[in-house]
Write a protein that holds these residues in place. Structure first.
Motif, mmCIF file in Angstrom:
data_model
loop_
_atom_site.group_PDB
_atom_site.id
_atom_site.type_symbol
_atom_site.label_atom_id
_atom_site.label_comp_id
_atom_site.label_asym_id
_atom_site.label_seq_id
_atom_site.Cartn_x
_atom_site.Cartn_y
_atom_site.Cartn_z
ATOM 1 N N ASN A 1 0.803 -1.211 0.000
ATOM 2 C CA ASN A 1 0.000 0.000 0.000
ATOM 3 C C ASN A 1 0.838 1.265 0.000
ATOM 4 O OD1 ASN A 1 -2.424 -1.416 -0.018
ATOM 5 N ND2 ASN A 1 -2.498 -1.570 2.226
ATOM 6 N N GLN A 2 2.088 1.169 0.479
ATOM 7 C CA GLN A 2 2.949 2.349 0.491
ATOM 8 C C GLN A 2 3.280 2.838 -0.909
ATOM 9 O OE1 GLN A 2 6.195 0.864 3.183
ATOM 10 N NE2 GLN A 2 5.936 2.895 4.104
ATOM 11 N N SER B 1 -0.240 12.785 -0.812
ATOM 12 C CA SER B 1 0.987 13.531 -1.061
ATOM 13 C C SER B 1 1.601 13.110 -2.392
ATOM 14 C CB SER B 1 2.003 13.277 0.056
ATOM 15 O OG SER B 1 3.254 13.850 -0.263
ATOM 16 N N MET B 2 2.077 14.099 -3.146
ATOM 17 C CA MET B 2 2.790 13.805 -4.385
ATOM 18 C C MET B 2 4.285 13.556 -4.119
ATOM 19 S SD MET B 2 0.426 13.820 -6.629
ATOM 20 C CE MET B 2 1.125 13.995 -8.265
ATOM 21 N N MET B 3 4.676 13.596 -2.835
ATOM 22 C CA MET B 3 6.058 13.321 -2.452
ATOM 23 C C MET B 3 6.068 12.403 -1.231
ATOM 24 S SD MET B 3 7.856 17.069 -2.969
ATOM 25 C CE MET B 3 9.479 16.404 -2.608
ATOM 26 N N PRO B 4 5.620 11.145 -1.386
ATOM 27 C CA PRO B 4 5.572 10.222 -0.249
ATOM 28 C C PRO B 4 6.978 9.818 0.219
ATOM 29 C CG PRO B 4 5.114 9.052 -2.279
ATOM 30 C CD PRO B 4 5.173 10.512 -2.641
ATOM 31 N N ILE B 5 7.070 9.477 1.504
ATOM 32 C CA ILE B 5 8.332 9.006 2.087
ATOM 33 C C ILE B 5 8.193 7.515 2.354
ATOM 34 C CG2 ILE B 5 9.963 9.212 4.000
ATOM 35 C CD1 ILE B 5 9.014 12.090 4.348
ATOM 36 N N ILE B 6 9.046 6.715 1.712
ATOM 37 C CA ILE B 6 9.003 5.253 1.861
ATOM 38 C C ILE B 6 10.373 4.775 2.308
ATOM 39 C CG2 ILE B 6 8.567 3.065 0.692
ATOM 40 C CD1 ILE B 6 6.853 4.602 -1.333
ATOM 41 N N ASP B 7 10.419 4.129 3.452
ATOM 42 C CA ASP B 7 11.679 3.642 4.034
ATOM 43 C C ASP B 7 12.724 4.752 4.114
ATOM 44 O OD1 ASP B 7 10.596 1.092 4.247
ATOM 45 O OD2 ASP B 7 11.321 0.491 2.250
ATOM 46 N N GLY B 8 12.258 5.937 4.471
ATOM 47 C CA GLY B 8 13.168 7.063 4.666
ATOM 48 C C GLY B 8 13.592 7.773 3.407
ATOM 49 N N HIS C 1 1.899 1.170 -9.251
ATOM 50 C CA HIS C 1 2.719 1.460 -8.076
ATOM 51 C C HIS C 1 3.910 2.340 -8.442
ATOM 52 C CE1 HIS C 1 1.019 -1.538 -5.145
ATOM 53 N NE2 HIS C 1 0.495 -1.987 -6.292
ATOM 54 N N LEU C 2 4.425 3.023 -7.419
ATOM 55 C CA LEU C 2 5.686 3.732 -7.550
ATOM 56 C C LEU C 2 6.828 2.747 -7.806
ATOM 57 C CD1 LEU C 2 5.753 6.328 -4.603
ATOM 58 C CD2 LEU C 2 5.902 6.862 -7.035
ATOM 59 N N VAL C 3 7.861 3.216 -8.443
ATOM 60 C CA VAL C 3 9.073 2.425 -8.610
ATOM 61 C C VAL C 3 10.061 2.851 -7.528
ATOM 62 C CG1 VAL C 3 11.073 2.080 -10.084
ATOM 63 C CG2 VAL C 3 8.799 1.984 -11.066
ATOM 64 N N THR C 4 10.529 1.890 -6.757
ATOM 65 C CA THR C 4 11.421 2.178 -5.635
ATOM 66 C C THR C 4 12.890 2.107 -6.061
ATOM 67 O OG1 THR C 4 11.509 -0.134 -4.963
ATOM 68 C CG2 THR C 4 9.733 1.223 -4.039
ATOM 69 N N LYS C 5 13.750 2.427 -5.100
ATOM 70 C CA LYS C 5 15.186 2.385 -5.377
ATOM 71 C C LYS C 5 15.630 0.978 -5.766
ATOM 72 C CE LYS C 5 19.670 3.416 -3.290
ATOM 73 N NZ LYS C 5 20.380 3.893 -2.080
ATOM 74 N N GLU C 6 15.058 -0.041 -5.125
ATOM 75 C CA GLU C 6 15.407 -1.424 -5.464
ATOM 76 C C GLU C 6 15.009 -1.756 -6.894
ATOM 77 O OE1 GLU C 6 13.930 -0.465 -2.706
ATOM 78 O OE2 GLU C 6 15.552 -0.857 -1.270
#
Length: 607
Positions: free
Chosen positions: A5-6, A30-37, A120-125
């Motif tokens: 969900n994040q 928010s258009m700027m969510p914080i995920i795992d810092g 979904h957003l694309v994360t750093k991983e």
């Protein structure tokens, strides 16, 4: 890498081919969510989104945001349009680009998502998996991904060289630095037999690659530089004739062609491997004495005869000339009346052209061409030379350094196109005919780097440069020859050449003509990304094509010794004391003698 969900941002509402429209979920506050810092930005053009489909994740690049991203079907629904326009800033358009199966990313999409699939957003991983190099042995690092400094930007060296590349950007965008970074990474990589030939019109790169490059320059003065010699006899006939001032009609041009052909056939007997006579043409790279050619044609034009229309009655010489020093034979002048001596009735009427030809031959600016050191044919021996073309090419690309720089800054601008094209043609022909040998391009590929390519690859011009580069662009990969074009004026480049560049590196540019050329060269579905070009930072680029897994926005590394502009520093020079006016007298002396300094060697002195 799982989706939760994040990272959830919305659902697909429309699928059209490889394009999707996404409406952001109302729960995304928010258009700027914080995920795992880590702070992520939702809806950045050029960024990625992912659609989970079982064990597969499909990735897409965002190309449009806001009301303009509303699907066309909803735009036509007048009952709902006002509601959707109020919600318009919550829409995204994206282009499907690739998918992940297991831990491997592959370009291209096998499974097409459907309406109401989660996005979904694309994360750093995810980014690490997308941009990571699968085979470090064939990749080089040129910088980092713009939205993540910890992610290196890789390019595939096989695709970059064999499928050609164009580096495009306005003045001050970091174009020269980008070229330097790419070449430096190749030169310092584990590529022991790398061969890069850089055509540098302004001499900007001479000091950048010290230690792993060899510089050839007209009037070489710096330590480590070698003299750039380009034998005139290696030029195709038409390019050679363009160097001389004046025009020739077809008949007179054919006369010159036949005279040059006769001399090449005669001089061929001095070659180590003598070609069959029927294979020799006026374009064949066979040495002949151009001084002797001029002398013989000039003599024929100036001959006078004791009897009218009788060639055997040639008048006796008043003063004997000299072919080596370009001094004409002198005959008694023809009578202005109807008596003897008579003019040579067989003369071709080319004396004016021959006078201009002589002026070029004695002009010190052209000595690299007409007096090319040990490749200068001896007039007295019908064209015999000390060194042949193989030693010239061996000196250029057969040394132990990965980079060769051919500095053309000392070449007159009016012949830049012919000389650059001839250099490229000489080397390309060598690699073509030697394709089955170890020194050929197939077993030791070569990369041509053409800096300021728009100067000698003008769109629509039928020059030797354009013809040769077009041939390399179309067929070079079969013979192990690659292209890297660098220019600040993409709109002036030959369209055929640019269309053959498999990789495009687009730095900041604002000119609409240049941007439209770039848009035509990248993947059509991503042409909306061209709108980002004016806002790119210095040294930042959008890379699209075969050398990268997917189109990406990257920041090039900055090398400390990047090429500087060759323009004078006005703010510095104007603060100095005014020089003595005695220099103007020296200027006129140098001008009249065709020299840039007193240190240049004197050649072609008349006796």
């Amino acid at each position: 890498m799982g989706c939760d969900n994040q990272t959830f941002i919305g659902k697909i509402k429309n699928v059209s081919g490889n394009k999707i429209s996404v409406r952001l979920d109302e729960r995304v506050k928010s258009m700027m969510p914080i995920i795992d810092g880590i702070v992520y930005r939702v809806g950045q053009i050029g960024s990625f989104i992912k659609i989970p489909l079982g064990y597969t994740h499909v990735f897409a690049i965002i190309t449009q945001i806001g009301a303009d991203a509303i699907p066309e079907s909803l735009r036509l629904n007048h009952e709902q349009i006002e509601k959707e326009m109020d919600y318009g800033t919550r829409w995204l358009s994206a282009v499907l680009i690739g998918e992940r199966v297991g831990t491997k990313f592959e370009r291209g999409v096998l499974q097409i998502p459907s309406s109401d699939d989660d996005v979904h957003l694309v994360t750093k991983e995810d980014l690490s998996m997308i941009y990571g190099s699968e085979d470090g042995s064939k990749s080089i690092t040129i910088g980092h991904i713009s939205n993540s400094e910890s992610l290196p930007a890789y390019v595939d060296i096989d695709k970059l060289v064999s499928r050609h590349c164009a580096v495009l950007g306005a003045t001050g965008s970091g174009k020269s630095n980008a070229v330097s970074v790419i070449l430096k990474e190749i030169a310092l990589g584990d590529f022991k037999s790398a061969r890069i030939l850089l055509i540098d019109p302004h001499g900007e790169y001479n000091n950048i690659f010290k230690g792993y490059s060899k510089v050839f320059r007209v009037n070489a003065k710096e330590v480590g530089e070698e003299e750039l010699n380009i034998p005139y006899w290696a030029l195709p006939f038409n390019e050679l004739m363009k160097i001389f001032p004046g025009e020739l009609n077809d008949k007179k041009e054919d006369y010159f062609r036949q005279e040059i052909l006769k001399r090449k056939i005669s001089a061929a007997k001095y070659l180590e491997h003598i070609p069959r006579e029927e294979t020799i043409t006026s374009d064949s790279p066979i040495p002949f004495s151009i001084n002797q050619l001029w002398f013989d044609l000039d003599d024929f034009e100036k001959q006078t005869h004791e009897k009218s229309r009788q060639p055997e009655s040639k008048m006796t010489l008043i003063k004997k000339g000299n072919a080596e020093n370009l001094v004409s034979n002198e005959y008694p002048p023809a009578s202005s009346g109807s008596g003897s001596p008579f003019i040579n009735f067989q003369a071709q009427g080319i004396q004016g052209f021959l006078d201009g030809m002589r002026n070029r031959l004695v002009d010190q600016r052209y000595s690299f061409l007409f007096n090319p050191g040990e490749w200068t044919p001896e007039a007295s021996l019908e064209g015999k030379i000390k060194k042949d073309l193989d030693k010239l090419i061996e000196g250029w690309i057969g040394h132990d350094k990965p980079i060769t720089i051919l500095d053309l800054s000392g070449i007159p601008s009016e012949m830049m196109m012919s000389i650059a094209g001839t250099l490229i043609k000489i080397v390309y022909d060598c690699l073509f005919w030697g394709q089955n040998l170890q020194v050929g391009g197939r077993q030791q590929p070569l990369l041509f780097v053409l800096e300021e390519a728009h100067n000698y690859l003008k769109s629509g011009e039928n020059s030797v440069a354009s013809r040769t580069v077009q041939a390399i662009a179309k067929e070079g990969r079969k013979y192990g020859v690659g292209l890297l074009l660098a220019t600040q004026r993409a709109s002036e480049l030959d369209e055929t050449v640019l269309s053959q560049c498999g990789t495009v590196v687009a730095l900041r540019m604002t000119n609409n003509g240049d941007k439209s050329k770039v848009a035509g060269a990248i993947q059509q579905d991503l042409d909306n990304m061209i709108s980002l070009l004016p806002s790119l930072r210095t040294g930042e680029a959008i890379i699209s094509g075969e050398a990268v897994k997917i189109p990406c926005r990257i920041k090039f590394d900055k090398i400390p010794d990047a090429p500087k502009s060759s323009d004078p520093k006005v703010s510095v020079e104007w603060k100095k004391e005014k020089p003595s006016n005695e220099g103007y007298s020296k200027v006129i002396s140098l001008w009249r003698s065709g020299r840039l300094s007193d240190n240049e060697k004197e050649t072609n002195k008349e006796e």
